[in-house]
Design an enzyme around this catalytic site. Structure first.
Site, short mmCIF file in Angstrom:
data_model
loop_
_atom_site.label_atom_id
_atom_site.label_comp_id
_atom_site.label_asym_id
_atom_site.label_seq_id
_atom_site.Cartn_x
_atom_site.Cartn_y
_atom_site.Cartn_z
N HIS A 183 0.81 -1.23 0.00
CA HIS A 183 0.00 0.00 0.00
C HIS A 183 0.83 1.27 0.00
O HIS A 183 1.52 1.57 0.97
CB HIS A 183 -0.97 0.03 1.18
CG HIS A 183 -2.15 0.90 0.93
ND1 HIS A 183 -3.30 0.45 0.31
CD2 HIS A 183 -2.37 2.21 1.16
CE1 HIS A 183 -4.15 1.43 0.18
NE2 HIS A 183 -3.62 2.52 0.69
N ASP A 222 0.25 5.49 -1.61
CA ASP A 222 -0.75 6.37 -2.24
C ASP A 222 -0.18 7.35 -3.26
O ASP A 222 -0.76 8.42 -3.47
CB ASP A 222 -1.49 7.15 -1.15
CG ASP A 222 -2.59 6.32 -0.51
OD1 ASP A 222 -3.48 5.89 -1.25
OD2 ASP A 222 -2.54 6.09 0.71
N GLU A 254 -8.59 0.77 -3.59
CA GLU A 254 -8.88 0.95 -2.17
C GLU A 254 -10.31 1.42 -1.95
O GLU A 254 -10.57 2.59 -1.65
CB GLU A 254 -7.89 1.93 -1.52
CG GLU A 254 -8.03 1.94 -0.01
CD GLU A 254 -7.09 2.89 0.69
OE1 GLU A 254 -6.51 3.77 0.03
OE2 GLU A 254 -6.94 2.76 1.92
N HIS A 294 -13.80 1.56 1.90
CA HIS A 294 -12.86 2.48 2.52
C HIS A 294 -13.49 2.91 3.84
O HIS A 294 -13.90 2.05 4.62
CB HIS A 294 -12.49 3.66 1.60
CG HIS A 294 -11.36 4.46 2.14
ND1 HIS A 294 -11.51 5.74 2.62
CD2 HIS A 294 -10.07 4.13 2.35
CE1 HIS A 294 -10.34 6.17 3.09
NE2 HIS A 294 -9.45 5.21 2.94
N HIS A 323 -9.78 -1.91 6.33
CA HIS A 323 -10.88 -0.91 6.34
C HIS A 323 -12.27 -1.49 6.56
O HIS A 323 -13.20 -0.73 6.85
CB HIS A 323 -10.93 -0.07 5.04
CG HIS A 323 -9.91 1.01 4.98
ND1 HIS A 323 -9.99 2.13 5.77
CD2 HIS A 323 -8.78 1.14 4.25
CE1 HIS A 323 -8.95 2.92 5.51
NE2 HIS A 323 -8.20 2.33 4.60
N HIS A 375 -3.13 -3.18 4.52
CA HIS A 375 -2.47 -2.23 5.44
C HIS A 375 -3.26 -2.16 6.76
O HIS A 375 -4.05 -1.26 6.97
CB HIS A 375 -2.29 -0.86 4.78
CG HIS A 375 -3.54 -0.21 4.25
ND1 HIS A 375 -4.42 -0.84 3.39
CD2 HIS A 375 -4.07 1.03 4.44
CE1 HIS A 375 -5.41 -0.01 3.09
NE2 HIS A 375 -5.23 1.13 3.73
N ASP A 418 1.64 2.02 3.98
CA ASP A 418 0.62 3.07 3.85
C ASP A 418 1.22 4.47 3.81
O ASP A 418 0.66 5.41 4.38
CB ASP A 418 -0.40 2.96 5.01
CG ASP A 418 -1.75 3.57 4.68
OD1 ASP A 418 -1.91 4.09 3.56
OD2 ASP A 418 -2.64 3.54 5.54
ZN LIG Z 1 -6.31 3.00 3.81
#
Ligand SMILES: [Zn+2]
Length: 433
Positions: free
Chosen positions: A61, A63, A165, A192, A233, A254, A361
Site C-alpha cells: 500500500h 498512495d 482501495e 474504505h 478498512h 495495510h 501506507d
Molecule cells: Zn487506507
C-alpha cells in the site's frame, strides 16, 4: 462522512497540526520498554538489507497515484521519479534504498464520491495516472502475477502493481470489477472509510452487519478473476463474512493487530485465526494511530475533551484554539519501531509466521503521521533489523518481506485458473433495473 485525511487531521496527526515527538519522550519510552533498542546494530541492519535483496520486499500500500492527482492534476512532467522527490511519498532512488522489490500503488477515491456517483469516473483518473507513471519511469515495470514480480525483480527493476482501495469504485458493477482486473488491479479493498451498498466499513455504523448477498457474489467473482479480496478498512463482521465466502487467500493490505491497539481498523484475534486457516496475509501498517498501543485511548480522550468544550463554548474559533492547546499538552500518541514489531509478534503468535507481510501506507511526504523511525520508504530495513534483534530467523524475515505474499498470490492465481471456466462471469446489471 469521515475520510482518512479528516480522521488524521481531527486526531491532530495531520501535517498541519502535528507536534513532533519530543526526544525526552522517546528516551522515556526506551527506558521503560525493555524491547526498545537504544540504537540500531549496524551488523543487523546490513543483514536486513541483504535479506531484502533476496526476498523480494513487497509493500502492498502506497498512495503515490493520489499524490500525483492532488499535486499536479496528473501532469507527470512536473516530477521525475528517477531522482529524489522530497514532496512525494515515493521515488525510484528512495524505494531502492528501502530495499523495495515490488510496490502496490493504491487506486484511491474518497468514499464520499458514492453519493454523487462519480466514484468510477475518479477511479479511472487514478488508474490512468498510475499506468502512465509506471510505464513512463525507467526502473518501474508493471507486474500482473507472482511470476512477473520475480522476473521484473531479477531484471533489476521495481515491480509495480495496483490495488483498488474501496469497493465503491465499481459502483455495484461486476463489469467494472472485471475491467479493473484487466487494467492490472490485483486487489480490491472491499470498503474504505464509509459503508457501501454491499459491505460495512470498520469506521461507520453497522448497516448490513457484514456482506450482503451482492457482496458475497463479488467476493466469489474476485476469486474467479484472480484478484485478492482485501479486508483492510472493513468491519469485523465483513472480515468474517468474506473469510467464510472466499475460495482463495485474502489479504489485509495495510492493517495492524486489534489486541495491541484496539482501533476498529485493526484485525481481531478470531479473524487472525481465520486468516491462518485461509492461507492469507496481514500486511502491517506504519501509520501512528493504527500502530500506537495508546492510539485508540488517545482518540477517546481527545473526543471527550472536544465534547466537553462544545458543551461549554459556542464560538468555533475558540473551540479550535482550546483543542489545539489540549493537543499540545497531551502530545501525540507515541509509536516507534518496537511498537510495529510488537504487532508483528502478536500476529505471529496468533496466526503464525506464514501470515505476515508489509503494507506501510505511505501517503504524503510528511513523516509526522508515520511511526517514528519508519517515516519514509527508505526505512524498511530498520524494521527488519529490529525483527532480527528479536531472534527472527533469516527465513522468517524473507517470509514477512514478500515470500508470504508470493505464496498467497500463487494460491489465489491457482484458484482463479480452476474457476475461470468452471463458473460463469457474474452478471447483475440487468436485474438491477
Ligand atoms: Zn487506507
Amino acid at each position: 462522512m469521515i475520510t482518512r485525511r479528516t480522521f488524521l487531521a481531527q486526531s491532530a496527526l495531520g501535517a498541519s497540526t502535528l507536534i513532533q515527538l519530543a526526544p525526552a519522550l522517546a528516551l522515556t519510552k526506551a527506558a521503560t520498554n525493555g524491547a526498545a533498542p537504544a540504537a540500531v546494530d549496524p551488523a543487523l541492519l546490513a543483514r536486513a538489507r541483504s535479506l531484502l535483496e533476496q526476498a523480494p520486499l513487497i509493500d502492498t500500500h502506497n498512495d503515490l497515484p493520489t499524490m500525483f492527482l492532488e499535486l499536479s492534476a496528473g501532469d507527470l512532467t512536473r516530477f521525475d521519479l528517477t531522482v529524489r522527490q522530497p514532496t512525494l511519498c515515493a521515488d525510484v532512488p528512495a524505494l531502492r534504498e528501502g530495499g523495495v522489490g515490488a510496490q502496490y500503488w493504491s487506486v484511491f477515491v474518497e468514499s464520499a464520491t458514492q453519493k454523487t456517483h462519480v466514484s468510477l469516473h475518479e477511479a479511472l483518473r487514478e488508474f490512468d495516472v498510475a499506468l502512465r507513471f509506471i510505464r513512463g519511469t525507467v526502473g518501474f515495470e508493471q507486474a500482473r502475477s507472482a511470476d512477473d514480480i520475480e522476473r521484473i525483480r531479477a531484471a533489476g527493476k521495481i515491480a509495480c502493481l495496483m490495488g483498488v482501495e474501496g469497493g465503491h469504485m465499481i459502483e455495484n458493477s461486476p463489469a467494472a470489477l472485471r475491467v479493473f482486473h484487466e487494467l492490472g488491479a490485483r486487489y480490491m479493498t472491499l470498503t474504505h472509510w464509509d459503508n457501501i451498498d454491499w459491505a460495512d466499513a470498520a469506521t461507520d455504523r453497522p448497516e448490513h452487519y457484514g456482506l450482503t448477498t451482492l457482496g458475497k457474489q463479488l467476493v466469489r467473482e474476485m476469486n474467479r478473476l484472480g484478484m485478492f479480496v482485501d479486508l483492510s478498512h472493513v468491519s469485523a463482521d465483513t472480515m468474517r463474512d468474506a473469510l467464510h465466502t472466499t475460495r482463495a487467500p485474502v489479504i489485509f493490505s495495510h492493517s495492524d493487530a486489534y489486541a495491541i491497539n484496539p482501533h476498529p481498523r485493526n484485525v481481531p484475534d478470531d479473524v487472525l485465526r481465520l486468516v491462518r486457516d485461509n492461507g492469507g496475509v496481514v500486511h502491517v501498517n506504519f501509520i501512528r494511530p493504527y500502530v500506537s498501543p495508546e492510539g485508540q485511548a488517545w482518540e477517546d480522550k481527545r473526543a471527550a475533551a472536544l465534547r466537553d468544550l462544545r458543551g461549554r463554548l459556542a464560538d468555533q474559533a475558540v473551540i479550535d484554539k482550546a483543542i489545539a492547546d489540549w493537543e499540545k499538552t497531551a502530545g501525540p500518541a507515541r509509536a516507534d519501531i518496537a511498537d510495529v514489531a510488537d504487532h508483528i509478534d502478536h500476529i505471529r503468535k496468533v496466526a503464525g509466521i506464514d501470515h505476515i507481510g508489509i503494507g506501510a501506507d505511505f501517503y504524503h511526504a510528511e513523516e509526522s503521521d508515520m511511526t517514528t523511525g519508519l517515516g519514509n520508504v527508505t526505512r524498511y530495513p530498520y524494521l527488519f533489523a529490529e525483527l532480527l534483534r528479536r531472534r527472527y530467523s533469516d527465513e522468517d524475515v524473507l517470509k514477512i518481506a514478500g515470500r508470504n505474499h508470493l505464496r498467497a498470490m500463487r494460491q489465489m492465481e491457482r484458484v482463479a485458473a480452476d474457476l475461470e471456466h468452471a463458473e460463469a462471469p457474474l452478471i447483475t446489471e440487468d436485474k438491477v433495473k
